[in-house]
Motif scaffolding. Structure first.
Motif, short mmCIF file in Angstrom:
data_model
loop_
_atom_site.label_atom_id
_atom_site.label_comp_id
_atom_site.label_asym_id
_atom_site.label_seq_id
_atom_site.Cartn_x
_atom_site.Cartn_y
_atom_site.Cartn_z
N ASP B 145 0.88 -1.16 0.00
CA ASP B 145 0.00 0.00 0.00
C ASP B 145 0.93 1.21 0.00
O ASP B 145 1.85 1.29 0.81
CB ASP B 145 -0.90 0.04 1.24
CG ASP B 145 -1.92 1.15 1.10
OD1 ASP B 145 -3.07 0.86 0.72
OD2 ASP B 145 -1.56 2.33 1.31
N SER B 146 0.67 2.13 -0.91
CA SER B 146 1.64 3.20 -1.12
C SER B 146 1.83 4.09 0.11
O SER B 146 2.87 4.69 0.29
CB SER B 146 1.24 4.04 -2.32
OG SER B 146 -0.05 4.56 -2.15
N THR B 159 8.09 1.84 3.49
CA THR B 159 7.80 2.23 2.12
C THR B 159 6.80 1.29 1.47
O THR B 159 6.66 0.13 1.89
CB THR B 159 9.12 2.29 1.30
OG1 THR B 159 8.87 2.95 0.06
CG2 THR B 159 9.66 0.90 1.01
N GLY B 160 6.11 1.80 0.48
CA GLY B 160 5.12 1.01 -0.24
C GLY B 160 5.79 0.17 -1.30
O GLY B 160 6.76 0.59 -1.94
N ILE B 161 5.29 -1.03 -1.49
CA ILE B 161 5.78 -1.94 -2.53
C ILE B 161 4.55 -2.55 -3.18
O ILE B 161 3.43 -2.21 -2.84
CB ILE B 161 6.73 -3.02 -1.95
CG1 ILE B 161 6.19 -3.60 -0.63
CG2 ILE B 161 8.10 -2.42 -1.64
CD1 ILE B 161 5.32 -4.73 -0.69
N LYS B 246 10.30 7.88 -1.80
CA LYS B 246 10.34 6.49 -1.37
C LYS B 246 9.89 6.42 0.09
O LYS B 246 9.19 5.51 0.49
CB LYS B 246 11.77 5.98 -1.48
CG LYS B 246 11.93 4.52 -1.14
CD LYS B 246 13.28 4.03 -1.62
CE LYS B 246 13.31 2.54 -1.79
NZ LYS B 246 14.06 2.14 -2.97
#
Ligand code: SF4
Lengths: 160, 439
Positions: B145-146, B159-161, B246
């Motif tokens: 989830d961003s 950080t989102g992935i 990021k």
């Protein structure tokens, strides 16, 4: 690896909400997602996209949410490669992780031009206009993921 | 797969930069280095790092689970280091959403994932995770989830992935990361009355643009940091992604430590940026000068202050989300609305971000006040923030929202409009029936 196709052109800041609107995220079926790809930005995309086409966009392509549904929808719709001036970072890694080739490069193209993207030499040729541009090759680590066809395949093969 | 994949405990640089000498590091770089088993890392280097927490929600987890199952992994790397939060379309809005949650629920049960949060316990993930003490300073957290970048407020690297990253990390406990360079935001002074963390982050995004921090860390420093509440810091770090970053990260101070203790988090591990750490650019910001700020459609960078805003009549107000659905946000909204009724023709939707916030707001009498003023109060959910349900806009409608994105179609019809603002501005607008500052 070499990809040749017709260009579909977009501008800066194409976000994941227009690539695949959240109202369709109650499924992760690639075909259902592809049926709504780009709907809020370009309702004609789905009807005119052909297998092997190349999306060329401006800066910050794929900004917004982390939804992997976005590169999945693009890949499933038949797009062979996305070329953009820059990518939002989560989209960038998602595309690599699912094996959708993407290239960061500022190219001079118009809708419908024919492009050839050569990943081995790092050169994009605009066959229609007779121009070309260079792009930086992927670091070996990312190339290994792309060559394996995605992150999990690379993990399975013990490449990482 | 599974354990043999993590066999390489001597983490190595995957994109070699072994020739470069040790160098000063930013706070973010130090946390990444520590989790990659390295003394130092440099920007651009790609490393494999251990994760302390892997997060997923009801939209991104099903994709990850499908991928996870394909790998043939026997189990997850650690059932206590994965959190699955059903928040986007819950309580389920339709059959497909229900099927998605069922898929995640089944997976959580099968793999002994203890931090599974469903209706009754769930909240909007980025409000819930810190509240539950699941993240502490110095952690490395990734989430499909961003807005996972929220936890930088507590001095963690988060950080989102994507879902595939999530699948791989659930199996191996690791993630590949490209070490980011950094921008520094040096804060001095103190925010004025009814000027909040939301105004500050909107101000910053307006200044540097939606790709102004692309691939980079946003590190907040300076005496002004300590004047910001943890709630404000969570809001600011939350929207780092809206500048393309990021991660966004705050130094750890007494307020951070107190927050973590209060919420039962693990002992903080404190990392500080080296005094001579390299930043690509430093922005000096005097908090005293920040004004109430609104982001106009259709990008968070289209910011304006009220001297540049004319008459913008509105149809709806949404106060909630992982950006501004915390108790402090509801308190300030209630304060601004006190003694007033919602303007005729405006629909006002209040969404406490977690069950605990809901309960606290109820006990403080805020919910009664909202309802008597003509608002509705919803159970915790992401709902309208992403145009899911619970407040979708029709063609041509305008909404002032305390959420974080105002892209085309984000809250409904492609021709509807979302104006991003603080809870104070949203509340003042609800009363005025048009965009209005809180005074
Ligand atoms: S509240 Fe909005 S931004 Fe936050 S996690 Fe939910 S959908 Fe995403």
């Amino acid at each position: 690896m070499k990809i040749k196709g017709n260009v579909i052109r977009y501008n800066d800041n194409v976000d994941t909400d227009v690539i695949i609107p959240a109202r369709y995220l109650n499924t992760s079926n690639p075909k259902e997602l592809a049926a709504h790809c780009m709907e809020d930005l370009d309702p004609t995309f789905v009807s005119r996209v052909k297998k092997g086409d190349i999306i060329v966009a401006g800066a910050n392509f794929g900004c917004g949410s982390s939804r992997e549904h976005a590169p999945i929808a693009i890949k499933e719709s038949g797009i062979a490669c996305v070329v953009a001036k820059s990518f939002a970072r989560i989209f960038y890694r998602n595309a690599i992780n699912i094996g959708l080739p993407i290239v960061e490069c500022d190219v001079d193209v118009d809708e419908g031009d024919v492009l050839t993207v050569d990943f081995d030499t790092g050169v994009i040729v605009n066959e229609t206009k007779g121009t070309s541009a260079n792009f930086a090759a992927f670091p070996p680590f990312l190339m290994a993921i792309i060559e394996s066809g995605g992150l999990l395949a690379a993990v399975r093969e013990g490449k990482l | 797969m599974n354990t043999n994949m993590t066999a390489d405990k001597n983490k190595k640089t995957l994109l070699s930069s072994d020739a470069s000498p040790p160098r000063p590091m930013t706070m973010t770089q130090k946390i990444i280095a520590a989790h990659a088993g390295k003394d130092y890392v440099s920007p651009g280097e790609i490393v494999m790092a251990n994760v302390d927490l892997v997060l997923g929600n009801d939209i991104t987890s099903p994709v990850a689970i499908t991928e996870f199952d394909k790998t043939g992994a026997r189990g997850v790397f650690d059932g206590e280091k994965i959190a699955l939060v059903m928040d986007h379309f819950t309580p389920n809005k339709d059959i497909k959403a229900a099927e998605q949650c069922k898929c995640v629920r089944t997976f959580a049960k099968k793999h002994g994932i203890v931090n599974y949060f469903d209706v009754g316990e769930m909240g909007v993930e980025h409000a819930l995770i810190p509240e539950r003490g699941l993240v502490t300073s110095g952690d490395l957290v990734i989430g499909a989830d961003s807005h996972t970048c929220t936890y930088g407020a507590l001095g963690a690297f988060s950080t989102g992935i994507g879902s595939t990253d999530m699948a791989a990390a659930m199996a191996t406990g690791e993630v590949w990361l490209k070490v980011p360079g950094a921008l520094r935001f040096n804060l001095t002074g103190k925010l004025g009355r009814y000027v909040t963390g939301k105004d500050l982050i909107l101000h910053i995004i307006g200044m540097i643009g939606v790709d102004g921090a692309l691939y980079k860390s946003m590190e907040f420093t300076g005496a002004g940091v300590h004047t910001l509440s943890v709630s404000d810091r969570l809001c600011i770090a939350n929207m780092a992604i809206e500048a393309g970053a990021k991660n966004g990260i705050f130094p750890v101070d007494d307020k951070t430590i107190e927050y973590i203790k209060e919420h039962g988090g693990d002992e903080p591990r404190i990392y500080e940026a080296d005094p001579d750490a390299e930043y690509e650019k430093t922005y000096e910001i005097d908090l005293t000068e920040v004004r109430q700020t609104v982001a106009f459609p259709h990008l968070p960078e289209n910011t304006r202050t009220f001297d540049e805003i004319g008459d913008i009549p509105i149809d709806q107000v949404v106060i909630g989300s992982c950006t501004n659905g915390r108790l402090e946000d509801l308190i300030i909204a209630a304060e601004v609305m006190r003694g007033h009724h919602v303007a005729p023709g405006v629909r006002v939707i209040i969404i406490p971000a977690t069950q605990k916030i809901y309960l606290d707001a109820m006990e403080m009498g805020l919910l009664r006040q909202f309802i008597e003023a003509g608002c509705v109060v919803s159970t915790p959910t992401c709902g309208p923030c992403l145009g899911g349900y619970m407040g979708i806009l029709a063609e041509g409608e305008r909404c002032v929202a305390t959420t974080n994105r105002n892209f085309v179609g984000r809250m409904g019809h492609p021709k509807s409009e979302v104006y991003l603002a603080s809870p104070a501005v949203a509340a003042a607008s609800a009363v005025a029936g048009k965009l209005a500052p809180a005074i």
